[in-house]
Design an enzyme around this catalytic site. Structure first.
Site, PDB file in Angstrom:
ATOM      1  N   LYS A   1       0.865  -1.164   0.000  1.00 38.93           N
ATOM      2  CA  LYS A   1       0.000   0.000   0.000  1.00 38.93           C
ATOM      3  C   LYS A   1       0.910   1.225   0.000  1.00 38.93           C
ATOM      4  O   LYS A   1       1.714   1.423   0.912  1.00 38.93           O
ATOM      5  CB  LYS A   1      -0.892   0.027   1.237  1.00 38.93           C
TER       6      LYS A   1
ATOM      7  N   GLY B   1      -7.653   8.847  10.455  1.00 41.56           N
ATOM      8  CA  GLY B   1      -7.913   8.830  11.882  1.00 41.56           C
ATOM      9  C   GLY B   1      -8.966   9.800  12.368  1.00 41.56           C
ATOM     10  O   GLY B   1      -9.186   9.924  13.573  1.00 41.56           O
TER      11      GLY B   1
ATOM     12  N   ALA C   1      -9.346   5.305   5.013  1.00 44.20           N
ATOM     13  CA  ALA C   1      -9.138   6.457   5.909  1.00 44.20           C
ATOM     14  C   ALA C   1     -10.425   7.199   6.222  1.00 44.20           C
ATOM     15  O   ALA C   1     -11.228   7.506   5.343  1.00 44.20           O
ATOM     16  CB  ALA C   1      -8.117   7.453   5.356  1.00 44.20           C
ATOM     17  N   GLY C   2     -10.612   7.468   7.518  1.00 47.00           N
ATOM     18  CA  GLY C   2     -11.688   8.327   7.980  1.00 47.00           C
ATOM     19  C   GLY C   2     -12.993   7.651   8.329  1.00 47.00           C
ATOM     20  O   GLY C   2     -13.891   8.286   8.877  1.00 47.00           O
TER      21      GLY C   2
ATOM     22  N   ASN D   1      -9.053   1.073  10.308  1.00 44.19           N
ATOM     23  CA  ASN D   1      -8.077   0.874  11.374  1.00 44.19           C
ATOM     24  C   ASN D   1      -8.527   1.557  12.662  1.00 44.19           C
ATOM     25  O   ASN D   1      -8.979   0.919  13.618  1.00 44.19           O
ATOM     26  CB  ASN D   1      -6.705   1.363  10.933  1.00 44.19           C
ATOM     27  N   THR D   2      -8.441   2.878  12.694  1.00 43.17           N
ATOM     28  CA  THR D   2      -8.666   3.626  13.930  1.00 43.17           C
ATOM     29  C   THR D   2     -10.005   3.315  14.584  1.00 43.17           C
ATOM     30  O   THR D   2     -10.078   3.120  15.801  1.00 43.17           O
ATOM     31  CB  THR D   2      -8.561   5.134  13.662  1.00 43.17           C
TER      32      THR D   2
END
Length: 259
Positions: free
Chosen positions: A97, A158, A184-185, A206-207
């Protein structure tokens, strides 16, 4: 027929990708991954300690998952290429990635440097998935250069703000022939479901999982949301209307029979 994600010459059962940062501990991360059963797990090279089994994050990633290194920390194409080569030399395979970020405040990707890295690494045989700001022209160039998929951001890394780039992501999902994976986000399972309903091939989270009060339960929730959103997309969502439309006939009531 089983609905599989065709990516990098592989047929992958899960359309949920998970990142490995921010978890309180590796054992807890491992439990979350086992519950979510992602097809692909991303790991930053700088977090891999090959000299220590106890502190080596790779020991906690299920063997059933495809390991995809990311170039987190790269500020230009040269640095991203160097990190990718190091990861491959260290035995982490050729799935990569690409993250190239010069903006330290908003952590937005540098599309031009990312494209340069795609061109180099794809020629070297890497399975390349570039993280990018959603731009149709640049996405097409990345796919033409050999990207296996494009990974537009939903909102800043994040931030847990959801799909703030929805209209642009929808355009990519319609126009790009390669898989579109929102990265993301995404802050809630409903965000992931939304991406799948609009026709994206997969999402990377992830986050939102890692910092949840209960990461294991949240991982399960994201897994189920991705599955539900994909099923809704395949079923064919009804278009929204401006007026009302009764689901039952408005004639034939009891009062009509007595007249």
């Amino acid at each position: 027929m089983e609905d599989l994600l065709a990516l990098g010459g592989r047929s992958i059962k899960s359309r949920l990708l998970i990142g490995t940062g921010k978890f309180p501990s590796y054992p807890l991360m491992q439990k979350a991954l086992e519950v979510a059963q992602p097809g692909i797990v991303t790991v930053a090279l700088r977090r891999v300690d090959l000299g220590s089994q106890a502190d080596n994050i790779l020991e906690y990633v299920p063997k059933s998952c495809i390991l995809m290194s990311n170039t987190s920390g790269a500020r230009n194409a040269d640095e991203a290429v160097r990190i990718a080569r190091l990861a491959k030399a260290g035995g982490q395979g050729n799935w990569i990635k690409i993250e190239v970020i010069q903006d330290n405040k908003y952590l937005l990707p540098d599309n031009l440097e990312t494209l340069k890295a795609v061109e180099i690494l794809a020629k070297e045989g890497f399975i390349v998935l570039p993280y990018m700001s959603p731009d149709l022209s640049m996405a097409k160039r990345m796919v033409d250069a050999g990207a296996a998929a494009v990974m537009p951001l939903g909102s800043p890394i994040g931030s847990n703000r959801g799909v703030k780039t929805r209209e642009l992501v929808e355009i990519l999902a319609r126009e790009i022939k390669a898989p579109v994976i929102v990265d993301a986000g995404l802050g809630s399972p409903s965000d992931a479901c939304e991406c799948m309903e609009m026709g994206c091939a997969a999402v990377l989270v992830n986050t939102a999982i890692a910092i949840a009060r209960d990461p294991v339960t949240m991982a399960r929730a994201f897994k189920e949301a991705v599955s539900a959103g994909r099923a809704a997309y395949l079923a064919g969502l009804a278009s929204a209307g401006s007026g009302a439309s009764a689901s039952s006939p408005l004639t034939g009531f009891l009062r009509d029979e007595t007249r």
